[in-house]
Motif scaffolding. Sequence first.
Motif, PDB file in Angstrom:
ATOM      1  N   SER A 120       3.508  -1.313   3.786  1.00 17.29           N
ATOM      2  CA  SER A 120       3.113  -0.039   3.198  1.00 17.29           C
ATOM      3  C   SER A 120       4.298   0.917   3.166  1.00 17.29           C
TER       4      SER A 120
ATOM      5  N   PHE B 218      -8.247  -3.325   3.169  1.00 22.27           N
ATOM      6  CA  PHE B 218      -6.924  -3.709   2.689  1.00 22.27           C
ATOM      7  C   PHE B 218      -6.657  -5.191   2.942  1.00 22.27           C
TER       8      PHE B 218
ATOM      9  N   ALA C  11      -9.370   7.934   2.661  1.00 23.67           N
ATOM     10  CA  ALA C  11      -9.852   7.813   4.032  1.00 23.67           C
ATOM     11  C   ALA C  11     -11.007   8.802   4.194  1.00 23.67           C
TER      12      ALA C  11
ATOM     13  N   CYS D 185       0.756   4.967   0.945  1.00 24.92           N
ATOM     14  CA  CYS D 185      -0.087   5.920   1.660  1.00 24.92           C
ATOM     15  C   CYS D 185       0.516   7.308   1.547  1.00 24.92           C
TER      16      CYS D 185
ATOM     17  N   ILE E 258       0.873  -1.162   0.000  1.00 22.00           N
ATOM     18  CA  ILE E 258       0.000   0.000   0.000  1.00 22.00           C
ATOM     19  C   ILE E 258       0.913   1.216   0.000  1.00 22.00           C
TER      20      ILE E 258
ATOM     21  N   TYR F 114      -3.381   4.845  -1.049  1.00 24.43           N
ATOM     22  CA  TYR F 114      -4.231   5.241   0.080  1.00 24.43           C
ATOM     23  C   TYR F 114      -4.006   6.720   0.345  1.00 24.43           C
TER      24      TYR F 114
ATOM     25  N   TYR G 185       4.834   5.021   3.451  1.00 30.17           N
ATOM     26  CA  TYR G 185       4.106   6.194   3.931  1.00 30.17           C
ATOM     27  C   TYR G 185       4.891   7.451   3.595  1.00 30.17           C
TER      28      TYR G 185
ATOM     29  N   ASP H 118     -10.813   0.806   6.769  1.00 25.78           N
ATOM     30  CA  ASP H 118      -9.730   0.820   5.781  1.00 25.78           C
ATOM     31  C   ASP H 118      -8.866  -0.429   5.951  1.00 25.78           C
ATOM     32  N   LYS H 119      -8.508  -0.738   7.190  1.00 25.47           N
ATOM     33  CA  LYS H 119      -7.675  -1.917   7.455  1.00 25.47           C
ATOM     34  C   LYS H 119      -8.380  -3.197   7.012  1.00 25.47           C
TER      35      LYS H 119
ATOM     36  N   GLU I 238      -0.321  11.065   2.996  1.00 24.44           N
ATOM     37  CA  GLU I 238      -1.146  11.831   3.928  1.00 24.44           C
ATOM     38  C   GLU I 238      -0.832  13.312   3.799  1.00 24.44           C
TER      39      GLU I 238
ATOM     40  N   HIS J 232      -7.787   4.782  -2.817  1.00 25.69           N
ATOM     41  CA  HIS J 232      -8.709   4.712  -1.702  1.00 25.69           C
ATOM     42  C   HIS J 232      -8.525   5.936  -0.819  1.00 25.69           C
TER      43      HIS J 232
ATOM     44  N   ILE K  14      -2.728  -0.548  -4.028  1.00 23.61           N
ATOM     45  CA  ILE K  14      -3.594   0.466  -3.439  1.00 23.61           C
ATOM     46  C   ILE K  14      -2.803   1.735  -3.173  1.00 23.61           C
TER      47      ILE K  14
END
Length: 186
Positions: free
Chosen positions: A39, A153, A109, A9, A7, A71, A41, A149-150, A11, A107, A69
């Motif tokens: 993942s 996934f 959040a 991610c 994943i 995220y 991040y 979300d978890k 943010e 995806h 994914i």
Amino acid sequence: MDYDKFIFCLEAVPDVENDTTTEVVKNLERLAFEQGITSIYKTCDTIEGLEESLNALLYEDHNFKDYEIIYLVMQGEGNTICLNEYYYSLEEIAELFEGKMTGKILHFANAKVLDLSQEEAQYFLDITGARAVSGYGAAFNKLTSIPLDKAFFGLFKEQGNVVEIVEELYKKHYALCKLLDFRLYY
């Protein structure tokens, strides 16, 4: 998602220079520990930071094909995201990544409500090549989407068909899916 799938991610934060461990990071660590899902991040605070992070993933990471994914944890509403108090439409985002998200699932959040018309969703999918866009219709109202979300996934470990994954998600977490208004555009 196989054990070698990841994943990515991204943010949105007020300032990327401030290095803080967010709730998202803690939950991604738990996801790796509990379900074996790895993942990457990153944070961003501008549209240029978003573009730079995704381009680095696309062009510099030789494992990009393993990121199923993307995220996105960002503020926004409807078909926009907000970075550093500026709003960008998903159409603008689609044009930035034209043809670069082939086969990926984006995806969101529930920090941002995802509310797309069928035309907006189809445009985004057609331009980016993404397989699907998912998120929530209910605003973040002291209820984070992280547990759902978890679970979402985690279902990728068991199967690859995104529609079947969403059906299974609703079977296992119906009340939370309805409360947060989980949405999938494909």
